[in-house]
Design a protein around this motif. Sequence first.
Motif, short mmCIF file in Angstrom:
data_model
loop_
_atom_site.label_atom_id
_atom_site.label_comp_id
_atom_site.label_asym_id
_atom_site.label_seq_id
_atom_site.Cartn_x
_atom_site.Cartn_y
_atom_site.Cartn_z
N GLU A 47 3.19 58.47 -14.06
CA GLU A 47 3.22 58.60 -12.60
C GLU A 47 1.81 58.51 -12.03
O GLU A 47 1.59 57.86 -11.00
CB GLU A 47 3.86 59.93 -12.23
CG GLU A 47 4.06 60.12 -10.73
CD GLU A 47 4.78 61.41 -10.39
OE1 GLU A 47 4.84 61.76 -9.21
OE2 GLU A 47 5.30 62.04 -11.33
N GLN A 48 0.85 59.15 -12.68
CA GLN A 48 -0.53 59.07 -12.22
C GLN A 48 -1.06 57.64 -12.32
O GLN A 48 -1.76 57.16 -11.42
CB GLN A 48 -1.42 60.02 -13.04
CG GLN A 48 -1.16 61.49 -12.79
CD GLN A 48 -1.54 61.93 -11.39
OE1 GLN A 48 -2.40 61.33 -10.75
NE2 GLN A 48 -0.89 62.99 -10.91
N GLY A 82 7.53 68.84 -24.29
CA GLY A 82 6.26 68.98 -23.57
C GLY A 82 5.46 67.69 -23.59
O GLY A 82 4.86 67.30 -22.58
N ASP A 83 5.46 67.01 -24.73
CA ASP A 83 4.77 65.73 -24.82
C ASP A 83 5.40 64.69 -23.90
O ASP A 83 4.70 63.92 -23.24
CB ASP A 83 4.79 65.22 -26.27
CG ASP A 83 3.96 66.11 -27.19
OD1 ASP A 83 3.14 66.88 -26.67
OD2 ASP A 83 4.15 66.04 -28.42
N LEU A 84 6.73 64.66 -23.85
CA LEU A 84 7.42 63.72 -22.98
C LEU A 84 7.12 64.02 -21.51
O LEU A 84 6.94 63.09 -20.70
CB LEU A 84 8.93 63.77 -23.23
CG LEU A 84 9.41 63.27 -24.59
CD1 LEU A 84 10.92 63.46 -24.72
CD2 LEU A 84 9.06 61.80 -24.79
N GLU A 85 7.09 65.30 -21.16
CA GLU A 85 6.77 65.67 -19.79
C GLU A 85 5.35 65.25 -19.43
O GLU A 85 5.10 64.73 -18.34
CB GLU A 85 6.92 67.19 -19.62
CG GLU A 85 6.68 67.70 -18.22
CD GLU A 85 7.77 67.27 -17.25
OE1 GLU A 85 7.52 67.29 -16.03
OE2 GLU A 85 8.86 66.89 -17.72
N THR A 141 8.99 75.95 -17.17
CA THR A 141 9.06 77.28 -17.78
C THR A 141 9.90 77.26 -19.05
O THR A 141 9.55 77.88 -20.06
CB THR A 141 9.65 78.28 -16.78
OG1 THR A 141 8.84 78.29 -15.59
CG2 THR A 141 9.70 79.68 -17.37
N ILE A 142 11.01 76.51 -19.02
CA ILE A 142 11.86 76.40 -20.20
C ILE A 142 11.08 75.75 -21.34
O ILE A 142 11.15 76.20 -22.50
CB ILE A 142 13.13 75.59 -19.87
CG1 ILE A 142 14.05 76.41 -18.97
CG2 ILE A 142 13.87 75.20 -21.14
CD1 ILE A 142 15.24 75.64 -18.45
N ILE A 143 10.33 74.70 -21.02
CA ILE A 143 9.53 74.02 -22.06
C ILE A 143 8.48 74.97 -22.63
O ILE A 143 8.25 75.03 -23.84
CB ILE A 143 8.89 72.76 -21.48
CG1 ILE A 143 9.97 71.73 -21.14
CG2 ILE A 143 7.90 72.15 -22.46
CD1 ILE A 143 9.44 70.50 -20.45
N LYS A 144 7.84 75.75 -21.76
CA LYS A 144 6.82 76.69 -22.23
C LYS A 144 7.43 77.78 -23.10
O LYS A 144 6.87 78.15 -24.14
CB LYS A 144 6.10 77.31 -21.04
CG LYS A 144 5.17 76.34 -20.31
CD LYS A 144 4.43 77.03 -19.18
CE LYS A 144 3.48 76.05 -18.49
NZ LYS A 144 2.75 76.69 -17.36
N LEU A 145 8.59 78.29 -22.67
CA LEU A 145 9.25 79.32 -23.49
C LEU A 145 9.67 78.75 -24.84
O LEU A 145 9.54 79.42 -25.87
CB LEU A 145 10.48 79.86 -22.74
CG LEU A 145 10.19 80.71 -21.50
CD1 LEU A 145 11.49 81.09 -20.81
CD2 LEU A 145 9.41 81.96 -21.87
#
Length: 602
Positions: free
Chosen positions: A197-198, A187-190, A236-240
Amino acid sequence: DAGLASRTEEAEGYLGKFMQLNQEKNLGKYVYPTSMWTSRFTGSGDWDDNVEPISEVVIERTQKEWKERCSGHVGIPVQPAVQALAANDCSTTEELRCSEREFVTAMGLSLVEGKDFSILFIFDTRGTTNLEAGLNILQTIFICLAVGVGAMSFSKDANELLLHPIERMIAKMETIKDNPLEAMRLGDLEYRREEVEQARKKDVLAKMSRLKRLLFQYQYMKVVKEPMETVLLEKTIIKLGGLLALGFGEAGAEIVGRFAGTSPGAGIRENALGTLVDCAFGFAALRNFTESMDALKERTMLLVNQVSEIVHGCTDDWHGAPGRNVGDAFMLVWRLTGTTPERQTKLADMSVMAFVKIVAEINKSRVLAVYRAHPGLLQRMKNFRVTMGFGLHIGWAVEGAIGSEYKIDAAYLSPCVHVASRLQMCSLHYGVSIALSDTAVSYCSKELALHCRLIDHVTVKGSRTPIRLYTVDLDPTELEVVLKMPEPLSRNRFKIRQLREIRKNEKWNEDVFIPDFFTSDDDLAAMRQRYSKEFFHRFSMGYRNYEAGEWLAARDMFFTCHYQPKPDVGRDPVSSEDQWPEDGPSRILLRYMKSFNYEPPQ
C-alpha cells in the motif's frame, strides 16, 4: 364527445335528432357548407396550437342523428377511429378506461338553465395517460436504481468496514488456534500488505505534478485518519497470537496445538497420546552460574536474557527450535522424524554448527564483554568471562503436551533427553565447550565427524550402554570483541524475520556444505588455529592405547599432547601434574589411569 342532456329519457331521442348539425330547417340561410368547415373552424389562426383538419367521417357523424347514450347524455364520438359497437352504446366506456377520460362541462349556466340541460365534453387522454405511465415507469426504474445503488453502497461499506474484517478475524483465530506459529506468518503478511500500500501511494505521488503532490501531502497531513476498530482488533489478534507462539516456541506451539482440547477453557485431552519421534537434543548451560547470581543479584535476569538471545538466535538460524529454559540451562531440539536421511545428516551437522556459532557469538558480544570488568564477578572468579557448556545427543523421545487447564507445556519424555543434559555436565568435567555422543556423531556427515575428537568411553546416567564421548575443540579466547555492530538492514521486526527466513532457507541449498564452514568461517578458523595436527595425532594414538589397555604407552603419549609442538617434548620425565598438558581430556584420562597406578582394572 359533445352532447346535451335532458331531464327525461323521452327527450333523448328528440335531442339526438335536434343536435344534428347543419340542418336547414333549424338554421335556414345560415347553413354553412361542410367543405368550408376545416378552413372556417381550424384555419382562422385564432388557435394557440395547430389544429388538425376535420375529417370527413366526423363531418358525416355530426350531420346524422346522435344516438350514443353516455351517463344520461346523448352524443357522438368525434375521433374517426372511435366507434361504438351498437348504435346506443357509449364508445367512451368501451374504448377508454376511467383514467383515460377527462370530463369538462360548462360552469357558466344559471340555476334554471342548469336544471334543464347540461353540456358535457369527454376528452380522450390516452396520450397524456400513456406519457404519465411511461414517466411513472421511468420514475419507478430510477427509484429502483437509486435504492439499489444505495443498498449496494451501504452493503459495500458494511462488507468492507464490518463483515469482511469480522470474517478475517474469525479466519485468523481459527488459524492461530490450529497452529499458534501461524501468527508470525500472519504478521508478515500484514506487514507485506502495508508495504504494498505504501509503495502504491508512492507511485501515485510520483505521477503527480509538483503542485498536486504538495496539495496531496498537505491534505494527508491535515486529515489524520483514526484507525478503524476492526483494524485494531485484527492487529491485536495477530499480536496475541505472536505472544502465544513466542511463549510456546516453535517446538512447543505445534505440540500444544495438536494435543490441546478444542472446547473453551479446555486443557489437555485426557485420551491424548504422545508421538514417538527422533530428535537431536541439545543442552546449553551457563558456567559458574551460582557465583554469577551472588554477584549480579537481580541483574542475573538481564544476563540470562542476553545469553538466551544469542542461543535462541543461533539455534533458529541453523534450523533448530528452542525448548524449555531451566534457570541457567537451555534445551534445544532438532526434529529428525519426517525428513529424508540426507536432511537428517544435514540437520545433525547444523546442530553441531549451531553450538559452535553460539560459542563464537558469546565471546564476540560487546554486550556480554561488559561482565568481564564487573568488580563483583572478578572478585569471585579471576579472569571471568561468560562461558557455556554444551551437550548433544540424538535419540528417540515421546513428544506431547503435559499439563491441565491451569498450565500447559510442551515436553519430550525420554532418557535420551537426560543423556544430553549429562553430556553438558561432562563438558565441564572434561574442560571442553562441547560434548557429543557417538550417536550424534554417527548422524553427522563423514567430513564433519573428522573434526570431532574422541575423548572417552563412559556410561552416563540415563543410558544403559556406554557412550563414546566426542568434542569439537575450540579456543574462544582467540576471538576479539566486536565493538561496533554492523548497521541492520531494516529496523522493522517483520522485515528482519523475512530476511532471517531467507538466510535459513539458503542453508538447504545443495551447494551449501556444512563442514566447509570449518575452513571458510573466520571465527571458526580462529578458534581452531591453536590446535595443531600433531596434537590430534598424538591424542588419537594415546587414546587407542588407552582403550586397548596399554596404559603406560597411553600415559607417555598423553604427556606429549600439547596444542602446539614442542621441540623438547618427551625428553624430561614428568614428575607432577603441573607438567601435564593443559588439554582437559588428556588430564582427565591421565588422572583416571593414575588412580589405578596406570594398570588397567581386570
